[in-house]
Enzyme design. Sequence first.
Site, PDB file in Angstrom:
ATOM      1  N   GLU A 172      12.470  -9.266   2.444  1.00  0.00           N
ATOM      2  CA  GLU A 172      11.897  -7.870   2.851  1.00  0.00           C
ATOM      3  C   GLU A 172      12.576  -6.817   3.009  1.00  0.00           C
ATOM      4  O   GLU A 172      13.774  -6.711   2.880  1.00  0.00           O
ATOM      5  CB  GLU A 172      11.378  -8.612   4.170  1.00  0.00           C
ATOM      6  CG  GLU A 172      10.137  -6.878   4.917  1.00  0.00           C
ATOM      7  CD  GLU A 172      10.246  -7.441   6.839  1.00  0.00           C
ATOM      8  OE1 GLU A 172       9.621  -6.237   6.867  1.00  0.00           O
ATOM      9  OE2 GLU A 172      10.178  -8.449   7.057  1.00  0.00           O
TER      10      GLU A 172
ATOM     11  N   PRO B 179       0.754  -0.476  -0.475  1.00  0.00           N
ATOM     12  CA  PRO B 179      -0.235  -0.258  -0.038  1.00  0.00           C
ATOM     13  C   PRO B 179       0.820   1.374   0.231  1.00  0.00           C
ATOM     14  O   PRO B 179       1.926   1.349   0.334  1.00  0.00           O
ATOM     15  CB  PRO B 179      -0.725   0.130   1.715  1.00  0.00           C
ATOM     16  CG  PRO B 179      -0.159  -1.126   2.332  1.00  0.00           C
ATOM     17  CD  PRO B 179       0.622  -1.782   1.215  1.00  0.00           C
ATOM     18  N   ASN B 180      -0.039   2.222  -0.679  1.00  0.00           N
ATOM     19  CA  ASN B 180       0.926   3.859  -0.688  1.00  0.00           C
ATOM     20  C   ASN B 180       2.045   3.893  -1.731  1.00  0.00           C
ATOM     21  O   ASN B 180       2.793   4.696  -1.651  1.00  0.00           O
ATOM     22  CB  ASN B 180       1.085   3.810   0.615  1.00  0.00           C
ATOM     23  CG  ASN B 180      -0.820   4.034   0.607  1.00  0.00           C
ATOM     24  OD1 ASN B 180      -1.439   4.736   0.153  1.00  0.00           O
ATOM     25  ND2 ASN B 180      -0.684   4.189   2.218  1.00  0.00           N
TER      26      ASN B 180
ATOM     27  N   ASN C 251       7.867  -5.855  -0.652  1.00  0.00           N
ATOM     28  CA  ASN C 251       8.015  -4.132   0.291  1.00  0.00           C
ATOM     29  C   ASN C 251       6.733  -4.029   0.676  1.00  0.00           C
ATOM     30  O   ASN C 251       5.626  -3.483   0.116  1.00  0.00           O
ATOM     31  CB  ASN C 251       8.388  -3.100   0.072  1.00  0.00           C
ATOM     32  CG  ASN C 251       8.324  -1.686   0.904  1.00  0.00           C
ATOM     33  OD1 ASN C 251       7.574  -2.087   2.034  1.00  0.00           O
ATOM     34  ND2 ASN C 251       9.248  -0.224   0.328  1.00  0.00           N
TER      35      ASN C 251
ATOM     36  N   ALA D 133       2.682  -0.679   4.903  1.00  0.00           N
ATOM     37  CA  ALA D 133       2.350  -0.958   6.383  1.00  0.00           C
ATOM     38  C   ALA D 133       1.614  -1.921   6.570  1.00  0.00           C
ATOM     39  O   ALA D 133       1.414  -2.681   7.751  1.00  0.00           O
ATOM     40  CB  ALA D 133       1.167   0.505   6.812  1.00  0.00           C
TER      41      ALA D 133
ATOM     42  N   TYR E  10      10.872   9.098   1.766  1.00  0.00           N
ATOM     43  CA  TYR E  10      10.695   7.842   0.160  1.00  0.00           C
ATOM     44  C   TYR E  10      11.570   8.303  -1.143  1.00  0.00           C
ATOM     45  O   TYR E  10      11.422   7.755  -2.429  1.00  0.00           O
ATOM     46  CB  TYR E  10       9.669   7.166  -0.151  1.00  0.00           C
ATOM     47  CG  TYR E  10       8.639   6.920   1.149  1.00  0.00           C
ATOM     48  CD1 TYR E  10       9.079   5.524   1.215  1.00  0.00           C
ATOM     49  CD2 TYR E  10       7.778   7.237   1.892  1.00  0.00           C
ATOM     50  CE1 TYR E  10       8.367   5.118   2.203  1.00  0.00           C
ATOM     51  CE2 TYR E  10       7.487   7.114   2.786  1.00  0.00           C
ATOM     52  CZ  TYR E  10       7.430   5.798   3.355  1.00  0.00           C
ATOM     53  OH  TYR E  10       7.221   5.026   4.228  1.00  0.00           O
TER      54      TYR E  10
ATOM     55  N   ARG F 132      11.846   5.446  12.464  1.00  0.00           N
ATOM     56  CA  ARG F 132      10.855   6.074  12.312  1.00  0.00           C
ATOM     57  C   ARG F 132       9.761   5.175  14.294  1.00  0.00           C
ATOM     58  O   ARG F 132      10.439   5.034  14.842  1.00  0.00           O
ATOM     59  CB  ARG F 132      10.070   5.031  11.663  1.00  0.00           C
ATOM     60  CG  ARG F 132      11.048   6.151   9.929  1.00  0.00           C
ATOM     61  CD  ARG F 132       9.913   5.676   8.386  1.00  0.00           C
ATOM     62  NE  ARG F 132       9.192   5.886   8.675  1.00  0.00           N
ATOM     63  CZ  ARG F 132       8.404   6.052   7.788  1.00  0.00           C
ATOM     64  NH1 ARG F 132       8.719   4.864   6.792  1.00  0.00           N
ATOM     65  NH2 ARG F 132       7.282   6.569   7.370  1.00  0.00           N
TER      66      ARG F 132
ATOM     67  N   ARG G 189       5.114  11.361  -2.263  1.00  0.00           N
ATOM     68  CA  ARG G 189       4.243  10.901  -0.643  1.00  0.00           C
ATOM     69  C   ARG G 189       5.379  11.694  -0.241  1.00  0.00           C
ATOM     70  O   ARG G 189       6.806  10.366  -0.407  1.00  0.00           O
ATOM     71  CB  ARG G 189       3.551   9.994  -0.654  1.00  0.00           C
ATOM     72  CG  ARG G 189       4.731   8.520  -1.067  1.00  0.00           C
ATOM     73  CD  ARG G 189       3.905   6.990  -0.078  1.00  0.00           C
ATOM     74  NE  ARG G 189       3.763   7.731   1.491  1.00  0.00           N
ATOM     75  CZ  ARG G 189       3.936   6.317   2.236  1.00  0.00           C
ATOM     76  NH1 ARG G 189       4.031   4.767   1.709  1.00  0.00           N
ATOM     77  NH2 ARG G 189       3.861   5.864   3.725  1.00  0.00           N
TER      78      ARG G 189
ATOM     79  N   HIS H 253      12.572  -2.681   3.005  1.00  0.00           N
ATOM     80  CA  HIS H 253      11.679  -0.941   3.188  1.00  0.00           C
ATOM     81  C   HIS H 253      12.543  -0.138   3.086  1.00  0.00           C
ATOM     82  O   HIS H 253      13.907  -0.272   2.964  1.00  0.00           O
ATOM     83  CB  HIS H 253      11.617  -1.097   4.693  1.00  0.00           C
ATOM     84  CG  HIS H 253      11.042  -2.087   5.103  1.00  0.00           C
ATOM     85  ND1 HIS H 253       9.750  -1.945   4.937  1.00  0.00           N
ATOM     86  CD2 HIS H 253      11.352  -3.333   6.102  1.00  0.00           C
ATOM     87  CE1 HIS H 253       9.327  -2.958   5.611  1.00  0.00           C
ATOM     88  NE2 HIS H 253       9.983  -4.189   5.905  1.00  0.00           N
TER      89      HIS H 253
END
Length: 144
Positions: A94, A9-10, A70, A73, A22, A103, A17, A96
């Site tokens: 995985e 998502p996103n 990735n 969330a 990012y 964070r 964003r 990121h």
Amino acid sequence: MKIAIINGPNLNLIGVRERNIYGQRSFDDYLAELRTRYAFELHYFQSNSEGAIIDELHRTGFDYDGIVLNAGAYTHTSLAIADAIRSITTPVIEVHISNVHKREEIRHHSMISPACTGVIAGFGLDSYRLAIEAIIAMKHDNTK
């Protein structure tokens, strides 16, 4: 060799964003660079839907050489994605873009890490290239 990149998502908004986290480069631009760099099939899938991500893991998880995931969330909330990873035979890395440990506290725990072969975080978009290189190295080691 066939490698799938699956974004959650996103992540379709990379370059738009939260540029301070990012970056300013779109994922489409970065993906084009990766496809130029590697002379093998590099499949890409992005969805904001947990079920669609699980379906894509099932679809690619038995005949691809590796999956770069990735989960966005969903990394921190989805037992269903973790179960999907455990259910397939293709190794999953995985990734990121940001260092999730720098964070918010909720991002410090991954539900999917225990199901993955490895984790790469905090190297910006280059986290994807590093994951691809890890898959190539694993494949090379298995052919010895």
